[in-house]
Design a protein around this motif. Sequence first.
Motif, PDB file in Angstrom:
ATOM      1  N   PRO A 168      -2.110   3.659  15.778  1.00 35.65           N
ATOM      2  CA  PRO A 168      -0.871   4.323  16.156  1.00 35.65           C
ATOM      3  C   PRO A 168      -0.042   4.819  14.981  1.00 35.65           C
ATOM      4  O   PRO A 168       0.932   5.534  15.177  1.00 35.65           O
ATOM      5  N   ALA A 169      -0.403   4.394  13.756  1.00 36.70           N
ATOM      6  CA  ALA A 169       0.442   4.643  12.593  1.00 36.70           C
ATOM      7  C   ALA A 169      -0.114   5.779  11.743  1.00 36.70           C
ATOM      8  O   ALA A 169      -1.326   5.961  11.622  1.00 36.70           O
ATOM      9  N   GLN A 170       0.790   6.525  11.134  1.00 39.88           N
ATOM     10  CA  GLN A 170       0.400   7.581  10.207  1.00 39.88           C
ATOM     11  C   GLN A 170      -0.282   6.968   8.983  1.00 39.88           C
ATOM     12  O   GLN A 170       0.218   6.013   8.401  1.00 39.88           O
ATOM     13  N   PRO A 171      -1.443   7.488   8.561  1.00 40.12           N
ATOM     14  CA  PRO A 171      -2.050   7.012   7.312  1.00 40.12           C
ATOM     15  C   PRO A 171      -1.125   7.316   6.132  1.00 40.12           C
ATOM     16  O   PRO A 171      -0.581   8.418   6.040  1.00 40.12           O
ATOM     17  N   THR A 172      -0.954   6.355   5.250  1.00 37.61           N
ATOM     18  CA  THR A 172      -0.086   6.522   4.091  1.00 37.61           C
ATOM     19  C   THR A 172      -0.935   6.856   2.870  1.00 37.61           C
ATOM     20  O   THR A 172      -1.848   6.105   2.516  1.00 37.61           O
ATOM     21  N   LEU A 173      -0.619   7.980   2.233  1.00 35.67           N
ATOM     22  CA  LEU A 173      -1.361   8.428   1.048  1.00 35.67           C
ATOM     23  C   LEU A 173      -0.548   8.099  -0.188  1.00 35.67           C
ATOM     24  O   LEU A 173       0.626   8.467  -0.291  1.00 35.67           O
ATOM     25  N   THR A 174      -1.167   7.395  -1.136  1.00 33.54           N
ATOM     26  CA  THR A 174      -0.453   7.045  -2.354  1.00 33.54           C
ATOM     27  C   THR A 174      -1.446   6.761  -3.469  1.00 33.54           C
ATOM     28  O   THR A 174      -2.669   6.803  -3.265  1.00 33.54           O
ATOM     29  N   ARG A 175      -0.898   6.469  -4.624  1.00 33.47           N
ATOM     30  CA  ARG A 175      -1.705   6.089  -5.792  1.00 33.47           C
ATOM     31  C   ARG A 175      -1.433   4.623  -6.077  1.00 33.47           C
ATOM     32  O   ARG A 175      -0.279   4.191  -6.109  1.00 33.47           O
ATOM     33  N   LEU A 176      -2.492   3.852  -6.289  1.00 33.75           N
ATOM     34  CA  LEU A 176      -2.377   2.400  -6.355  1.00 33.75           C
ATOM     35  C   LEU A 176      -3.150   1.851  -7.541  1.00 33.75           C
ATOM     36  O   LEU A 176      -4.281   2.258  -7.803  1.00 33.75           O
ATOM     37  N   ASP A 177      -2.517   0.926  -8.258  1.00 33.58           N
ATOM     38  CA  ASP A 177      -3.207   0.171  -9.306  1.00 33.58           C
ATOM     39  C   ASP A 177      -3.907  -1.003  -8.628  1.00 33.58           C
ATOM     40  O   ASP A 177      -3.270  -1.958  -8.193  1.00 33.58           O
TER      41      ASP A 177
END
Length: 678
Positions: A316-325
């Motif tokens: 149900p949730a929007q995929p979250t796009l980010t940069r991750l260490d």
Amino acid sequence: MRTRLRIPPALVALLLLAMPPCAAWESWGGDAGGSRFSPLREITPDNVGQLVRAFEYHTGDLIARPPEVMRRTKFQATPLFVEDSLIFCSPFNEVIALDPGTGAQKWRFDPKIATNQRPANRYVCRGVTYWVDDHAPANAACRSRIFMGTNDVRLIALDARTGIPCAGFGKGGEIKLEIGMRLEWPGEFQITSPPAVGRGVVVVGSSIGDNSRVDAPSGMVRAFDARSGEPRWTFEPLKRDGIEAGHANVWAPMSVDETRGLVFLPTTSPSPDFWGGKRPGNNEHANSVVALRIETGELVWAFQTVHHDVWDYDLPAQPTLTRLDTGDGQRDVVIQPTKQGFVFVLDRDTGKPVWPVEERAVPQGGAEGEKLSPTQPFPTHVPALTSQTISTDDALSLLPGLMRSSCERQFAAARNEGLFTPPSVQGTLEFPFTGGGVNWGSAAYDPVHQILYANTSRAVHLIKLIPRAEAAGFNPPPGHDFGRQRGAPFAMSRAMVTSPLGFLCNKPPWGEMVAVDLKAGRILWRSTVGTTEDLAPLGVPLPWGAPLLNGLAVTAGGLVFTGAMDAYLRAFDARSGRELWQGRLPVPGVANPMTYLWKGEQYVAIGAGGHSEAGTSIGDSVVAFRLARPGEAPSLWSRTIDRPGGRFLAATSAITLAIITLVMVGLRWRRRRRSRQS
């Protein structure tokens, strides 16, 4: 006391400069990747108590629409701050632009959708989408556009500055989607979430009525040229392979990586939700994060979070796009929260889990004709955001020791073998419930400190399969959702497990905000959100939390803002989870808040229109707050949280509730005694 990594101010500034600018809040999720993070820092934990109401705007629907129509609405829109305006949609798909400082209406577009239909998911519009055509001249009409999907299955394009339909898009500024089959009723098929747009292509999903029939409409995703409206491609999420099922649609918001040219789809379960005997196998690509080339619709990768779903555990949730260490260097990732409370972290290019995901054995023994998956995927690094088991020990008992509670009896009578216990004729406890874990409000991510924030819900559903021979005459009790599941050997009923007083049967808290250090794989804090003030008898404000379908917004100023099922906008300290401030709303704001900067002042705004399915009061407003100006009197609608006072309020509320409970128990005993005597 937890310690926190201290990042040098110069590095913080560098990270903020490197991030996509979302001070404008130009997308439903803050940015196209759904981070819900704002670099604004004018409002802080030190001054949040000085917030005052800037304006309260009413759409007028509460007056103009009949009460029976308004009782079928959910106000879930998040305004965008674009073109020097706040732009949002009403549950009836009216698009409205406001002055961001005063709330005065600048323009309004009404698509005039019919209000005599019965929309499967109520009248709802979560938001609109903004896009700028860089190929058009600077002052050309519709160079900047607002796209919106409607409850009556249209895709509409408007000039973002004027609200006038874009004449060159489709037919007079709109496209009527072809569903490809006859609907069982007007409203079986809707569009409820904002379209996705990138590289000159606009992509739209759909919301389809659940549990009515096996051969439900297809969940096909459709893409159109963002300038002309010409069809570009379609994508069918569910691999058919001879199975008999419908949809696996995309009703939640999608995300876009413009640089890679990818659109990310969170797909749903196939129909019907609770029996899948005619759709054997894992049912790819249902219940999956799916990455497509936005210009062609070509499948790049897919990752399935539930195999052969019979629990309505769709995404149900929007995929979250980010940069991750990740500990092994920086990676571009997709973060996908789920209804079960899981958090999957996937490589953005390949879809492979960043940290191991295990296939673990789950309960078997499904209903007749069912072919369950023997295993389900479990993330191993990031802990579940909410508990996933329930027992009689977890049952709410308002008078412990005096009697066995109704909740304990209900728990004991149902099948309950933990997460993924299959639906049954006996009745199965589903925990988290089908609206549990993280819902459409999605998560927020602070890219500077690499912390994920999410609202979660804790409640129990009782799922019962009803043999076909009994389904024709079945009369669902009040509060029970009934699905005929035509074409299957079972119908179904679904109900929240509640006490005679109407409280949820599992012990509180019922709604929590959770902060997670993704790199370390640990929960940093949990904080109860909401009270029963606007839901309980006599307005008793028990600090037990409330289910949180809506999402939140996190800021560089160190705050997390959220609405709830009671009528308050709240601010929490992002470091500790301590509740700092409440702003009273006309009705509950079961929507995602947003923040923006206007003429040097930071504002926080939320749609406050209530949620008909949750039983809240209904309204039609957008409310904004800002810091008080010099000489401005404190607001009657704003208050800081006094911890000792809060404890006193909780104690007083508990005593009041105990008195009400004793009175009701006495009345029930008296009625039973009279009944025996007669």
